[in-house]
Scaffold this motif. Structure first.
Motif, PDB file in Angstrom:
ATOM      1  N   ARG A 130       0.803  -1.218   0.000  1.00 54.70           N
ATOM      2  CA  ARG A 130       0.000   0.000   0.000  1.00 54.70           C
ATOM      3  C   ARG A 130       0.834   1.264   0.000  1.00 54.70           C
ATOM      4  O   ARG A 130       0.520   2.240  -0.673  1.00 54.70           O
ATOM      5  N   GLN A 131       1.918   1.253   0.810  1.00 53.43           N
ATOM      6  CA  GLN A 131       2.651   2.488   1.062  1.00 53.43           C
ATOM      7  C   GLN A 131       4.061   2.514   0.493  1.00 53.43           C
ATOM      8  O   GLN A 131       4.692   3.561   0.476  1.00 53.43           O
ATOM      9  N   GLY A 132       4.573   1.363   0.069  1.00 49.67           N
ATOM     10  CA  GLY A 132       5.913   1.329  -0.507  1.00 49.67           C
ATOM     11  C   GLY A 132       6.990   0.937   0.471  1.00 49.67           C
ATOM     12  O   GLY A 132       8.063   0.483   0.069  1.00 49.67           O
ATOM     13  N   PHE A 133       6.723   1.079   1.772  1.00 44.28           N
ATOM     14  CA  PHE A 133       7.672   0.689   2.813  1.00 44.28           C
ATOM     15  C   PHE A 133       6.980  -0.244   3.804  1.00 44.28           C
ATOM     16  O   PHE A 133       5.806  -0.037   4.135  1.00 44.28           O
ATOM     17  N   PRO A 134       7.693  -1.256   4.318  1.00 43.28           N
ATOM     18  CA  PRO A 134       7.069  -2.188   5.266  1.00 43.28           C
ATOM     19  C   PRO A 134       6.887  -1.586   6.654  1.00 43.28           C
ATOM     20  O   PRO A 134       7.414  -0.515   6.962  1.00 43.28           O
ATOM     21  N   GLU A 135       6.137  -2.297   7.484  1.00 43.84           N
ATOM     22  CA  GLU A 135       5.874  -1.847   8.847  1.00 43.84           C
ATOM     23  C   GLU A 135       7.165  -1.782   9.660  1.00 43.84           C
ATOM     24  O   GLU A 135       8.057  -2.626   9.512  1.00 43.84           O
ATOM     25  N   VAL A 136       7.248  -0.786  10.524  1.00 43.14           N
ATOM     26  CA  VAL A 136       8.401  -0.589  11.406  1.00 43.14           C
ATOM     27  C   VAL A 136       7.971  -0.839  12.853  1.00 43.14           C
ATOM     28  O   VAL A 136       6.829  -0.560  13.225  1.00 43.14           O
ATOM     29  N   VAL A 137       8.893  -1.355  13.676  1.00 45.82           N
ATOM     30  CA  VAL A 137       8.575  -1.714  15.057  1.00 45.82           C
ATOM     31  C   VAL A 137       9.052  -0.621  16.012  1.00 45.82           C
ATOM     32  O   VAL A 137      10.238  -0.270  16.020  1.00 45.82           O
ATOM     33  N   PHE A 138       8.129  -0.081  16.807  1.00 47.75           N
ATOM     34  CA  PHE A 138       8.490   0.819  17.904  1.00 47.75           C
ATOM     35  C   PHE A 138       8.783  -0.073  19.106  1.00 47.75           C
ATOM     36  O   PHE A 138       7.876  -0.679  19.691  1.00 47.75           O
TER      37      PHE A 138
END
Length: 256
Positions: free
Chosen positions: A44-52
């Motif tokens: 959807r956004q071009g970058f994968p999910e990032v973990v906080f």
């Protein structure tokens, strides 16, 4: 429809590949109970999910990293502690030998990552007003680099010695985006904004004496800047600045 149903529909020509692509962008998340992993964010956004990472239980963090690594082949974690790094290293491995992921940790930016080789494009410049602002700048730099941007660092060029900044103007003007990181009164972003034609991402930091109010003074200065082309992220939000800069850089590089 799940993935198999979508693929079967394309095979049977009951939906077009374009319709299938649209549906794949909104597939459900992966349910872990304590987390719902958005495995299709990259579609959807071009970058994968990032973990906080801050505040997460060790066992949660381990499983989140394991699942995201399996899905994407890499994972970026922000605001991680060295203790969390040691925990993940023990659970996942710390090098690429024997198929183990190469887990890296940067103590200054608190970035924890497993990163695969990729092409880096364009150019982002991350600059700071002072040396004390470098940890936040490093978070921005690491984030933008992880998301495929070439990044240059220009440190300690604040307005108390403007000649230091002017000596690096060529580097700033050659960038697709500049990230300006400053505490105290936060004037660096306005000065940079008046010198370059590219977008400037201003990052206020909590560096400063009492009246800086833990970064609020710099935040208000940046929001009220009279220079054009400046956007502002939250106090100490190097990750947010690096992400936006990577988006701008990607679009600028593709359009050229």
């Amino acid at each position: 429809m799940d993935i198999s149903q979508i693929l079967e529909a394309v095979k049977n020509q009951t939906i077009t590949p374009q319709e299938a692509e649209k549906q794949l962008k909104y597939l459900p998340y992966e349910e872990l109970g304590y987390a719902k992993l958005d495995a299709h964010r990259k579609i959807r956004q071009g970058f994968p999910e990032v973990v906080f990472c801050s505040g997460k239980k060790d066992e949660y963090l381990i499983e989140i990293f394991r699942h995201l690594y399996k899905e994407n082949g890499e994972v970026l974690g922000t605001r991680a502690t060295k203790t969390q790094y040691e925990c993940l290293k023990a659970a996942l491995g710390g090098d690429a030998e024997g198929g183990k992921p190469n887990l890296e940790y940067d103590e200054e930016s608190h970035i924890l990552k497993i990163e695969k080789e990729k092409e880096h494009i364009g150019k982002i410049v991350v600059c700071t007003a002072g040396t004390a602002d470098i940890p936040v700048a490093k978070e921005a730099m690491q984030t933008a680099y992880y998301f495929g941007a070439n990044v240059e660092e220009v440190y300690d060029v604040g307005v108390s010695g403007l000649h230091r900044l002017l000596g690096n103007v060529d580097r700033l003007q050659d960038a697709n985006c500049v990230v300006a990181v400053a505490g105290m009164e936060g004037a660096l972003a306005s000065v940079v904004g008046g010198l370059v034609s590219c977008p400037v991402i201003a990052v206020p930091t909590s560096v400063g004496y009492g009246a800086s109010m833990h970064g609020l003074s710099a935040l208000l200065t940046m929001i009220n800047s009279c220079a054009n082309g400046i956007s502002v992220v939250n106090i100490d939000n190097g990750y947010g600045a690096g992400y936006i800069a990577a988006q701008i850089n990607r679009q600028s590089s593709v359009s050229r």
